[in-house]
Enzyme design. Structure first.
Site, short mmCIF file in Angstrom:
data_model
loop_
_atom_site.label_atom_id
_atom_site.label_comp_id
_atom_site.label_asym_id
_atom_site.label_seq_id
_atom_site.Cartn_x
_atom_site.Cartn_y
_atom_site.Cartn_z
N GLU A 73 12.94 29.50 9.42
CA GLU A 73 13.87 29.73 10.53
C GLU A 73 15.17 30.34 10.00
OE1 GLU A 73 14.36 26.20 12.83
OE2 GLU A 73 15.98 27.02 14.07
N ASP A 99 1.27 30.26 10.45
CA ASP A 99 0.73 31.59 10.14
C ASP A 99 0.29 32.29 11.44
OD1 ASP A 99 1.14 30.79 7.57
OD2 ASP A 99 -0.96 30.48 7.07
N THR A 105 14.32 25.12 9.82
CA THR A 105 13.34 25.13 8.73
C THR A 105 13.72 26.26 7.77
OG1 THR A 105 11.73 26.77 9.50
CG2 THR A 105 11.66 24.61 10.55
N GLU A 106 13.04 26.30 6.63
CA GLU A 106 13.32 27.36 5.66
C GLU A 106 13.05 28.75 6.27
OE1 GLU A 106 11.25 26.86 1.96
OE2 GLU A 106 11.94 28.79 1.19
N1 SAH Z 1 7.05 25.11 8.13
C1 SAH Z 1 7.64 25.84 7.03
C2 SAH Z 1 6.65 26.79 6.36
C3 SAH Z 1 6.01 27.84 7.25
S1 SAH Z 1 4.79 28.85 6.40
C4 SAH Z 1 8.89 26.56 7.51
O1 SAH Z 1 9.08 26.68 8.73
O2 SAH Z 1 9.70 26.98 6.67
C5 SAH Z 1 3.28 28.14 7.03
C6 SAH Z 1 2.73 27.03 6.18
O3 SAH Z 1 1.61 26.48 6.84
C7 SAH Z 1 2.25 27.46 4.80
O4 SAH Z 1 2.84 26.65 3.81
C8 SAH Z 1 0.73 27.26 4.86
O5 SAH Z 1 0.18 26.86 3.62
C9 SAH Z 1 0.60 26.18 5.90
N2 SAH Z 1 -0.68 26.18 6.63
C10 SAH Z 1 -1.24 27.25 7.25
N3 SAH Z 1 -2.41 26.91 7.82
C11 SAH Z 1 -2.59 25.58 7.56
C12 SAH Z 1 -3.62 24.66 7.89
N4 SAH Z 1 -4.71 25.02 8.57
N5 SAH Z 1 -3.50 23.38 7.47
C13 SAH Z 1 -2.40 23.00 6.76
N6 SAH Z 1 -1.40 23.83 6.42
C14 SAH Z 1 -1.49 25.11 6.82
#
Ligand code: SAH
Length: 222
Positions: free
Chosen positions: A203, A124, A200-201
């Site tokens: 990406e 995020d 990744t999804e």
């Molecule tokens: N890695 C995946 C999803 C990216 S979205 C991809 O590349 O497709 C980011 C994800 O991080 C979300 O599912 C969110 O719930 C998780 N996330 C964000 N902050 C977090 C935290 N502090 N601890 C654990 N998960 C977290």
């Protein structure tokens, strides 16, 4: 990622054997107690629905993987997809387990030096300056990773968010615990770093919208 609360997702997770419960009890003995071996342990923090680890884990049976996300609704999707692939393709996910946890609690469940690699994929961005401490590459998080990583361990970070990437490079450069071993602002055009890349999804989604993907690789200094 915008999330709906899915009622009952906690209960379903409780019943799923792929999901580790009472993870703090595994502290210091993940490989032996959870995987029954002494293989290296790699984790993904913020794995979402888990596409990355579902691709990576079967390619590396010699590594143990733990996928972490803080939302049970997201984790449930990852469990469903793992189970579907096991059933439909016979994929073996013996070396992949999932954990519902906030990254803030990493040191409660992994002991010093227990983890040999960390993946952060499309974390995020928290674009507002006053939220910078929540970014998973902030100084406080890098310090947490330093505590659980073994000497020489890696941290790999991918994102399409250039502001978050520039910030992350800066924090990595300033960190006494890590050195930057590689970085690119356009992974898919980088013949060396893109070799063997597991998308990744997010990406796939962002590169189909022509966003270049940035990647950095850090190494924990001995
Ligand atoms: N890695 C995946 C999803 C990216 S979205 C991809 O590349 O497709 C980011 C994800 O991080 C979300 O599912 C969110 O719930 C998780 N996330 C964000 N902050 C977090 C935290 N502090 N601890 C654990 N998960 C977290």
């Amino acid at each position: 990622m915008r999330l709906r609360h899915i009622p009952g997702s906690e209960n379903e997770l409780d019943a799923a054997p792929e999901v580790i419960k009472h993870a703090y009890l595994k502290k210091g003995k993940w490989s032996a107690a959870v995987f029954g071996n002494n293989q290296p342990l790699h984790i993904e923090i913020g794995m979402g629905k888990g596409q990355f680890l579902r691709s990576l884990a079967p390619l590396h049976p010699e590594i143990n993987y733990v996928g972490i996300d803080r939302y049970s609704s997201v984790l449930l999707k990852a469990v469903e997809r793992m189970e579907r692939e096991e059933k439909e393709n016979g994929t073996d996910f013996d070396n992949l387990r999932l954990l519902c946890m906030d990254a803030r609690s990493l040191t409660d469940v992994f002991s010093p030096g227990e983890v040999d690699g960390i993946y952060l994929n499309f974390s995020d961005p928290w674009p507002k300056k006053r939220h910078a401490h929540r970014r998973l590459t902030s100084d406080a998080y890098l310090a947490l990773y330093d505590q659980i990583l073994s000497a020489g361990a890696f941290l790999e970070f991918k994102t399409d968010d250039r502001n978050l990437f520039d910030y992350s490079l800066e924090r990595a450069e300033a960190s006494p615990a890590f050195e930057i071993t590689a970085a690119t602002f356009d992974l898919h055009q980088d013949a060396v770093l893109n070799r063997g890349n597991v998308p990744t999804e997010y990406e796939e989604k962002f590169s189909s919208m022509d966003h270049p993907i940035c990647k950095m690789i850090l190494r924990k200094i001995l």
